[in-house]
Design an enzyme around this catalytic site. Sequence first.
Site, PDB file in Angstrom:
ATOM      1  N   ARG A 117      26.852  52.547  47.525  1.00  0.00           N
ATOM      2  CA  ARG A 117      26.568  51.896  46.250  1.00  0.00           C
ATOM      3  C   ARG A 117      25.072  51.779  45.962  1.00  0.00           C
ATOM      4  NH1 ARG A 117      30.100  46.332  46.509  1.00  0.00           N
ATOM      5  NH2 ARG A 117      32.142  47.243  46.306  1.00  0.00           N
ATOM      6  N   ALA A 169      20.551  20.393  38.369  1.00  0.00           N
ATOM      7  CA  ALA A 169      19.747  19.788  39.433  1.00  0.00           C
ATOM      8  C   ALA A 169      18.363  20.417  39.373  1.00  0.00           C
ATOM      9  CB  ALA A 169      20.394  20.047  40.785  1.00  0.00           C
ATOM     10  N   GLY A 180      36.705  39.298  41.584  1.00  0.00           N
ATOM     11  CA  GLY A 180      38.106  39.648  41.842  1.00  0.00           C
ATOM     12  C   GLY A 180      38.752  38.610  42.762  1.00  0.00           C
ATOM     13  N   GLU A 220      26.812  31.472  48.393  1.00  0.00           N
ATOM     14  CA  GLU A 220      25.842  32.546  48.156  1.00  0.00           C
ATOM     15  C   GLU A 220      24.396  32.053  48.219  1.00  0.00           C
ATOM     16  OE1 GLU A 220      26.784  34.973  44.709  1.00  0.00           O
ATOM     17  OE2 GLU A 220      25.014  36.245  45.041  1.00  0.00           O
ATOM     18  N   ALA A 230      32.178  27.456  46.573  1.00  0.00           N
ATOM     19  CA  ALA A 230      31.643  26.717  47.717  1.00  0.00           C
ATOM     20  C   ALA A 230      31.539  25.230  47.399  1.00  0.00           C
ATOM     21  CB  ALA A 230      30.270  27.280  48.113  1.00  0.00           C
ATOM     22  N   ASP A 236      18.294  28.532  41.875  1.00  0.00           N
ATOM     23  CA  ASP A 236      17.689  27.184  41.806  1.00  0.00           C
ATOM     24  C   ASP A 236      17.708  26.479  43.163  1.00  0.00           C
ATOM     25  OD1 ASP A 236      18.125  28.027  39.243  1.00  0.00           O
ATOM     26  OD2 ASP A 236      18.980  26.140  38.516  1.00  0.00           O
TER      27      ASP A 236
HETATM   28  P1  ADP Z   1      29.375  30.287  45.349  1.00  0.00           P
HETATM   29  O1  ADP Z   1      30.184  31.571  45.374  1.00  0.00           O
HETATM   30  O2  ADP Z   1      28.397  30.205  46.432  1.00  0.00           O
HETATM   31  O3  ADP Z   1      30.246  29.083  45.191  1.00  0.00           O
HETATM   32  P2  ADP Z   1      28.986  30.470  42.514  1.00  0.00           P
HETATM   33  O4  ADP Z   1      28.088  31.395  41.800  1.00  0.00           O
HETATM   34  O5  ADP Z   1      30.447  30.702  42.430  1.00  0.00           O
HETATM   35  O6  ADP Z   1      28.487  30.402  44.031  1.00  0.00           O
HETATM   36  O7  ADP Z   1      28.748  28.964  42.020  1.00  0.00           O
HETATM   37  C1  ADP Z   1      27.471  28.388  41.942  1.00  0.00           C
HETATM   38  C2  ADP Z   1      27.480  27.382  40.800  1.00  0.00           C
HETATM   39  O8  ADP Z   1      26.272  26.611  40.827  1.00  0.00           O
HETATM   40  C3  ADP Z   1      27.538  28.032  39.433  1.00  0.00           C
HETATM   41  O9  ADP Z   1      28.584  27.484  38.687  1.00  0.00           O
HETATM   42  C4  ADP Z   1      26.166  27.704  38.827  1.00  0.00           C
HETATM   43  O10 ADP Z   1      26.208  27.566  37.422  1.00  0.00           O
HETATM   44  C5  ADP Z   1      25.827  26.403  39.505  1.00  0.00           C
HETATM   45  N1  ADP Z   1      24.390  26.084  39.532  1.00  0.00           N
HETATM   46  C6  ADP Z   1      23.358  26.932  39.771  1.00  0.00           C
HETATM   47  N2  ADP Z   1      22.178  26.280  39.730  1.00  0.00           N
HETATM   48  C7  ADP Z   1      22.463  24.980  39.465  1.00  0.00           C
HETATM   49  C8  ADP Z   1      21.665  23.814  39.262  1.00  0.00           C
HETATM   50  N3  ADP Z   1      20.324  23.852  39.334  1.00  0.00           N
HETATM   51  N4  ADP Z   1      22.299  22.658  38.972  1.00  0.00           N
HETATM   52  C9  ADP Z   1      23.650  22.590  38.874  1.00  0.00           C
HETATM   53  N5  ADP Z   1      24.456  23.675  39.020  1.00  0.00           N
HETATM   54  C10 ADP Z   1      23.867  24.851  39.332  1.00  0.00           C
END
Ligand code: ADP
Length: 589
Positions: free
Chosen positions: A418, A291, A182, A557, A150, A358
């Site tokens: 599931r 962040a 996947g 997500e 995202a 977070d």
């Molecule tokens: P989405 O599928 O919504 O893109 P992902 O799990 O693939 O979600 O990606 C979310 C990303 O955000 C991960 O790489 C995670 O490490 C990062 N992330 C989560 N919390 C923080 C934060 N506080 N600061 C910076 N990055 C973060």
Amino acid sequence: MKRFLTILLAIFMTISLVACGNANKSQTAIANGTYKGEGNGKGGKISVEVTIKDDTITDVKVLEQKETPGYETAMDTLKENILSKNSLEVDIVAGCTLTSKGYLEAITAALKAAGATPDMLKKNQGKDADVTKKEVSKTHDIVIIGAGGAGLSAAIEAKQAGADVIVLEKMPMAGGNTLISGAEYAAPNNWIQKKEGIKDSPDQFAKDTIKGGDNENDPELVKVVAENALAGAEWLRDEVGVVWQDDLMFFGGHSVKRSLIPAGANGKEIIRKQVAKAESLNIPILYNTTAMSLITDSNGKVIGVEAEGEDTKYTFNTNKAVIIASGGFGSNIEMRVKYNPAMDKKVLSTNTVGSTGDGIVMGEKIGAELVGMEHIQTYPVCDPLTGTLLYFGDARMYGHTIMVNKEGRRFVEELERRDVISMAIKEQTDSVCYQLLDQKGLEASKLEEQHGAEMEYLYKNKLLVKANTIEEAAAFFDIDAKEFKATLDRYNGYVKDGKDKEFNKRSMPSTIDTAPFYILKAAPAVHHTMGGLKINTKAEVINKDGKVIEGLYAAGEVTGGVHGTNRLGSNALADITVFGRIAGQNAAK
Ligand code: ADP
């Protein structure tokens, strides 16, 4: 999030190694030279060559490895830390535990080949000491939190719309859950469907999604995903360079086959191409930077982000907006239990350790509304050591397995939903299940051909056994063999009668009676958190009074509403791409 590796010395005593004969005698404790060593990662052997000069590791080269795609980065991060500290007492890379351990094992083995132990490395004075973090203040048009699917989609769109963008990523690499998924992508009306003559429509996709989410979805958000999913997949293909396979997958809950498969059938293709695109657009991605909180002005408008890097405290001011794309909270047990008490520590997680919610917490602190937080999706057959989803468990979907507990008894219909199976497993001894399969079932499910590497890992880690008799297989896991045998005899009787009198299993294609027998030990794990920040169709974050929070967007997500109670397989990629793009485009306006 990270933890120290404390077992290095124990590993040191046990691992095998290969010495390379290029060592020179010197005044140092360890002879200068290059040494080879091997360790065991998730995908098998990791072999390295370590260069030592003056009791200092000056280089580590990986000679051989078969780790999960994308996890090479973990080894690069470890190498950087090892070299800068001249020590093997470094943090394991979060989310890549087995890879990290295997890599450190291999280096320890190389040191052993040099006749040395890690504590003989020269102490690296000063570098380890805690230093006060320097404070840096910067201004950008847009700050994006999270470099998953995202966040990267948002970054590319925003930059291409002319905005000055920066991405903050708390892990040492991009990708999040997107990388380890996947990465199949549900796209109604796609080009492969057309070729195969499959009739589909955004409307049908929306209906399937809402049915799958038990009608708890936000229909407006679903409509946006449905109408833009195909464009998102085409954008990934044409603009970002993602290669889609010439085939489709049929996921549960979808009424037609509509899910595109990226090259390699995993998220590496998506993330690698998105990162390359971001780099080509000169979008900075600040790794190891978390962040911490959102900055607002007196009117509640979001005007920046406070963040922390390894040695820096940042204040990022924004001219336009902050986009939260920090993923779900599957790895945050406390938060899971807060919203859904059943999701306690007995339930592992398939997620990366970065998925700690977070963004949800930061948003809530400034008044954002949350939706659907109790809806947490579990996957029943996962690795009891790491929580990783196990493809060997797919034999269940073909009807070829029975699932028993340590007492040798079945406890649930193996083809239930599931979530039902997951919760049933959780209640069994040690919160694990044992899935039995015979040679016929193994061949029919094509497991060896498709998931041979995973099987190798499972054997090595004593999670899978192959045995000539049921008794032998049961003994391996200390399952009550007598009861197990009786359970199996009863089941085989049901197969012959065509009716499972105990659990009414809906598909029983064959008896389980052909040696060798296989038993997989598995546990349930949290897979996707459906709830999160409430957004509108423009990806703007909504507050508790139903009003837009100025300057704040969210996608992926971290948001709630699209999937209702239950996300259909392959809908996440469509959601994160569609709303990531929308957030990026709107934030740049
Ligand atoms: P989405 O599928 O919504 O893109 P992902 O799990 O693939 O979600 O990606 C979310 C990303 O955000 C991960 O790489 C995670 O490490 C990062 N992330 C989560 N919390 C923080 C934060 N506080 N600061 C910076 N990055 C973060």
